[in-house]
Design a protein around this motif. Structure first.
Motif, mmCIF file in Angstrom:
data_model
loop_
_atom_site.group_PDB
_atom_site.id
_atom_site.type_symbol
_atom_site.label_atom_id
_atom_site.label_comp_id
_atom_site.label_asym_id
_atom_site.label_seq_id
_atom_site.Cartn_x
_atom_site.Cartn_y
_atom_site.Cartn_z
ATOM 1 N N GLY A 263 50.727 33.679 32.295
ATOM 2 C CA GLY A 263 51.348 34.286 33.466
ATOM 3 C C GLY A 263 50.968 35.743 33.631
ATOM 4 N N SER A 264 50.676 36.402 32.516
ATOM 5 C CA SER A 264 50.306 37.818 32.592
ATOM 6 C C SER A 264 48.965 38.036 33.281
ATOM 7 C CB SER A 264 50.281 38.435 31.189
ATOM 8 O OG SER A 264 51.580 38.456 30.639
ATOM 9 N N LEU A 265 48.252 36.940 33.563
ATOM 10 C CA LEU A 265 47.073 37.087 34.428
ATOM 11 C C LEU A 265 47.481 37.654 35.785
ATOM 12 C CD1 LEU A 265 45.235 33.732 33.614
ATOM 13 C CD2 LEU A 265 44.596 36.041 32.871
ATOM 14 N N GLY A 266 48.748 37.438 36.164
ATOM 15 C CA GLY A 266 49.249 38.074 37.376
ATOM 16 C C GLY A 266 49.240 39.580 37.260
ATOM 17 N N ASN A 267 49.517 40.071 36.038
ATOM 18 C CA ASN A 267 49.381 41.499 35.762
ATOM 19 C C ASN A 267 47.960 41.964 36.023
ATOM 20 O OD1 ASN A 267 51.219 43.490 34.950
ATOM 21 N ND2 ASN A 267 51.713 42.365 33.094
ATOM 22 N N ILE A 268 47.006 41.131 35.618
ATOM 23 C CA ILE A 268 45.591 41.465 35.804
ATOM 24 C C ILE A 268 45.244 41.463 37.289
ATOM 25 C CG2 ILE A 268 43.244 40.863 35.150
ATOM 26 C CD1 ILE A 268 45.240 41.608 32.845
ATOM 27 N N ALA A 269 45.692 40.419 37.999
ATOM 28 C CA ALA A 269 45.418 40.352 39.440
ATOM 29 C C ALA A 269 46.053 41.514 40.183
ATOM 30 C CB ALA A 269 45.930 39.029 40.005
ATOM 31 N N GLY A 270 47.163 42.026 39.650
ATOM 32 C CA GLY A 270 47.834 43.152 40.289
ATOM 33 C C GLY A 270 47.285 44.492 39.885
ATOM 34 N N ALA B 98 43.635 60.741 39.334
ATOM 35 C CA ALA B 98 42.884 59.490 39.339
ATOM 36 C C ALA B 98 42.886 58.861 40.726
ATOM 37 C CB ALA B 98 43.489 58.514 38.328
ATOM 38 N N SER B 99 41.804 58.159 41.055
ATOM 39 C CA SER B 99 41.698 57.426 42.312
ATOM 40 C C SER B 99 42.383 56.063 42.178
ATOM 41 C CB SER B 99 40.232 57.212 42.670
ATOM 42 O OG SER B 99 39.608 56.367 41.708
ATOM 43 N N ALA B 100 42.484 55.329 43.287
ATOM 44 C CA ALA B 100 43.089 53.996 43.249
ATOM 45 C C ALA B 100 42.298 53.072 42.321
ATOM 46 C CB ALA B 100 43.153 53.409 44.656
ATOM 47 N N GLY B 101 40.962 53.187 42.349
ATOM 48 C CA GLY B 101 40.141 52.359 41.474
ATOM 49 C C GLY B 101 40.361 52.685 40.005
ATOM 50 N N GLN B 102 40.485 53.963 39.679
ATOM 51 C CA GLN B 102 40.735 54.354 38.289
ATOM 52 C C GLN B 102 42.118 53.910 37.825
ATOM 53 O OE1 GLN B 102 39.899 58.517 39.034
ATOM 54 N NE2 GLN B 102 38.003 58.436 37.834
ATOM 55 N N ILE B 103 43.099 54.004 38.726
ATOM 56 C CA ILE B 103 44.427 53.495 38.390
ATOM 57 C C ILE B 103 44.365 51.985 38.168
ATOM 58 C CG2 ILE B 103 46.764 53.113 39.290
ATOM 59 C CD1 ILE B 103 46.491 55.824 40.733
ATOM 60 N N GLY B 104 43.603 51.297 39.021
ATOM 61 C CA GLY B 104 43.425 49.860 38.842
ATOM 62 C C GLY B 104 42.836 49.525 37.489
ATOM 63 N N THR B 105 41.872 50.322 37.031
ATOM 64 C CA THR B 105 41.275 50.089 35.715
ATOM 65 C C THR B 105 42.287 50.304 34.606
ATOM 66 O OG1 THR B 105 39.100 50.779 36.545
ATOM 67 C CG2 THR B 105 39.435 50.811 34.159
ATOM 68 N N ALA B 106 43.089 51.365 34.703
ATOM 69 C CA ALA B 106 44.098 51.650 33.684
ATOM 70 C C ALA B 106 45.132 50.538 33.616
ATOM 71 C CB ALA B 106 44.775 52.992 33.971
ATOM 72 N N THR B 107 45.605 50.076 34.775
ATOM 73 C CA THR B 107 46.586 48.992 34.772
ATOM 74 C C THR B 107 45.972 47.688 34.276
ATOM 75 O OG1 THR B 107 46.120 48.576 37.125
ATOM 76 C CG2 THR B 107 47.985 50.006 36.612
ATOM 77 N N LEU B 108 44.681 47.494 34.535
ATOM 78 C CA LEU B 108 43.989 46.308 34.032
ATOM 79 C C LEU B 108 43.980 46.293 32.509
ATOM 80 C CD1 LEU B 108 42.186 43.792 34.437
ATOM 81 C CD2 LEU B 108 40.216 45.342 34.551
ATOM 82 N N VAL B 109 43.649 47.433 31.904
ATOM 83 C CA VAL B 109 43.601 47.507 30.439
ATOM 84 C C VAL B 109 44.985 47.233 29.843
ATOM 85 C CG1 VAL B 109 43.236 49.068 28.484
ATOM 86 C CG2 VAL B 109 41.601 49.028 30.387
ATOM 87 N N MET B 110 46.008 47.863 30.401
ATOM 88 C CA MET B 110 47.350 47.631 29.875
ATOM 89 C C MET B 110 47.772 46.181 30.089
ATOM 90 S SD MET B 110 50.890 49.751 30.540
ATOM 91 C CE MET B 110 52.334 49.397 29.514
ATOM 92 N N GLY B 111 47.420 45.622 31.225
ATOM 93 C CA GLY B 111 47.745 44.222 31.494
ATOM 94 C C GLY B 111 47.062 43.285 30.515
ATOM 95 N N LEU C 16 52.363 34.479 39.718
ATOM 96 C CA LEU C 16 52.805 35.228 40.902
ATOM 97 C C LEU C 16 53.968 36.157 40.559
ATOM 98 C CD1 LEU C 16 52.673 32.400 43.601
ATOM 99 C CD2 LEU C 16 51.217 34.431 43.513
ATOM 100 N N SER C 17 54.893 35.685 39.731
ATOM 101 C CA SER C 17 56.026 36.520 39.335
ATOM 102 C C SER C 17 55.554 37.785 38.626
ATOM 103 C CB SER C 17 56.959 35.719 38.423
ATOM 104 O OG SER C 17 58.021 36.510 37.946
ATOM 105 N N GLN C 18 54.614 37.635 37.706
ATOM 106 C CA GLN C 18 54.071 38.791 36.996
ATOM 107 C C GLN C 18 53.327 39.724 37.956
ATOM 108 O OE1 GLN C 18 54.176 40.006 33.957
ATOM 109 N NE2 GLN C 18 55.053 38.399 32.696
ATOM 110 N N PHE C 19 52.629 39.143 38.914
ATOM 111 C CA PHE C 19 51.918 39.956 39.899
ATOM 112 C C PHE C 19 52.897 40.806 40.701
ATOM 113 C CE2 PHE C 19 50.571 40.653 44.243
ATOM 114 C CZ PHE C 19 49.295 41.158 44.102
ATOM 115 N N TYR C 20 53.941 40.167 41.212
ATOM 116 C CA TYR C 20 54.867 40.855 42.112
ATOM 117 C C TYR C 20 55.660 41.951 41.402
ATOM 118 C CZ TYR C 20 54.164 37.510 45.945
ATOM 119 O OH TYR C 20 53.633 36.766 46.962
#
Length: 390
Positions: free
Chosen positions: A137-144, A234-247, A14-18
């Protein structure tokens, strides 16, 4: 013991997500509340600063009260309370207040697990265990990232935050039920943070704590979203994909650093080499900010992968800390590591606002160069540190 650690790890998810979810929330918060990128940078910075300033009372509480009550109380009041305030927000001030509360709520959970590891496990495995907690914990990064974008589209951002508040409260209750405080040691009430600051061996490690996490945290936590939106439309979905890869890259790095110091036989060399690569990736982004989205994504992934040295730097510093000051020692190290991204978010927000957005990549190129010089300067100081493994 295992069930309690699992609850603390879940709290760290949760901390990583927030700390990272604002990057995906950027489009909807701008559209519905009129919040700017600078407002979001300030809100992100407040999270980190609130988290960092709490490390001093948290360190005292870990040594005197124990990890169970410390984590349960702060996560339930600050974490769940802050998520509720966020869900009810009508403007940037409420968002900033909410992020401050959430930062307070998340402040003890990682250090509580590190405190238990330092008290209950052999020193040689501390770095591996610390890295594993950050990796999981970085799975929170993925969830975010992409999952959060889906949830916001499906249910709305306010409903999503109310649900997160409920989940946070449930995790805090589980910590209260499952965590067991380790046995104390004789003499642990003696000494203070000032005694640690008088140790010259710690200072180069503290400088590395200042620089090692700030670029990855700042870019993944906020700037990757506006960068992709402004430069590549980029759209919200594309941004989500980019943050997913970095996470995902940050998760991989957290798991990789732990065993590598034993494999290579040098903790200092591992940390220094990884952060030098981070600096090179940032310089590449500065030199070609518009090459294409995939090239930028590969460089962001490199920053996430090699910029995951945070737990290993804590392990390096912990090796110099006397046993009776472990709680205050790990939280002091964490303070330097978390305060820096907070201050950097304010600095980069000002920098972004001060550079004319024509062409649109210009403010981001300035950010990349700023981060690069920051981490490379820290590496120059850390090069004079004393190597120590367990």
């Amino acid at each position: 013991m295992r069930a309690g650690i699992a609850c603390l790890v879940l709290a760290y998810v949760l901390s990583q997500f927030y700390r990272a979810f604002l990057a995906v929330m950027t489009p909807v918060l701008k559209a519905e509340l009129g919040i700017t990128s600078e407002d979001l940078a300030a809100a992100s910075g407040i999270w980190f600063l609130a988290f960092a300033l709490m490390q001093f009372p948290v360190g005292w509480a870990l040594d005197r009260i124990g990890p169970r009550l410390t984590s349960m109380a702060l996560l339930s009041l600050g974490g769940a309370g802050g998520a509720t305030v966020f869900a009810l927000a009508e403007g940037p001030v409420a968002i900033m207040v909410a992020m401050g509360l959430i930062g307070i709520g998340c402040s003890p959970v990682l250090m509580a697990s590190y405190y238990i590891f330092a008290r209950s496990f052999p020193p040689a495995v501390f770095g591996t265990l610390a890295g594993a907690v950050v990796g999981i914990g970085s799975l929170g990064n993925i969830a975010g990232s992409l999952p959060l974008a889906w949830a916001v589209d499906a249910f709305g951002w306010r409903e999503t935050l109310f649900a997160l508040a409920a989940v946070t409260l449930a995790v805090a209750a589980a910590i209260g039920l499952m965590v067991r405080d380790p046995a104390r040691v004789e003499g642990e009430a003696k000494g203070s943070v000032l005694d640690l600051l008088k140790m010259p061996l710690l200072w180069p490690v503290l400088i590395m704590m200042v620089v090692c996490y700030a670029p990855a945290a700042g870019l993944r936590g906020l700037w990757i979203g506006p960068y992709y939106a402004d430069v590549f439309d980029a759209s919200a979905g594309q941004i989500g994909t980019a943050t997913l890869v970095m996470g995902l890259a940050m998760v991989a790095g957290s798991f990789a650093y732990g065993p590598l110091d034993r494999l290579l036989g040098t903790r200092k060399g591992l940390i220094l080499g990884g952060n030098l690569i981070v600096g090179l990736c940032l310089l590449a982004l500065w030199a070609m900010p518009t090459a294409n989205g995939w090239t930028a994504l590969a460089l962001f992934a490199g920053i996430g992968l090699f910029g995951a040295s945070f737990p290993m730097v804590i392990a390096h510093g912990r090796a110099f800390v006397p046993p009776h000051l472990l709680g205050r020692g790990v939280t002091l190290l964490n303070f330097f590591g978390i305060a820096s991204p907070g201050l950097m978010q304010f600095a980069t927000g000002r920098l972004h606002a001060s550079v004319a957005p024509t062409p649109p990549e210009a403010p981001y190129a300035a950010l990349f160069l700023f981060f690069a010089l920051f981490v490379l300067a820290g590496c120059a100081v850390y090069a004079f540190s004393r190597d120590r493994t367990d």
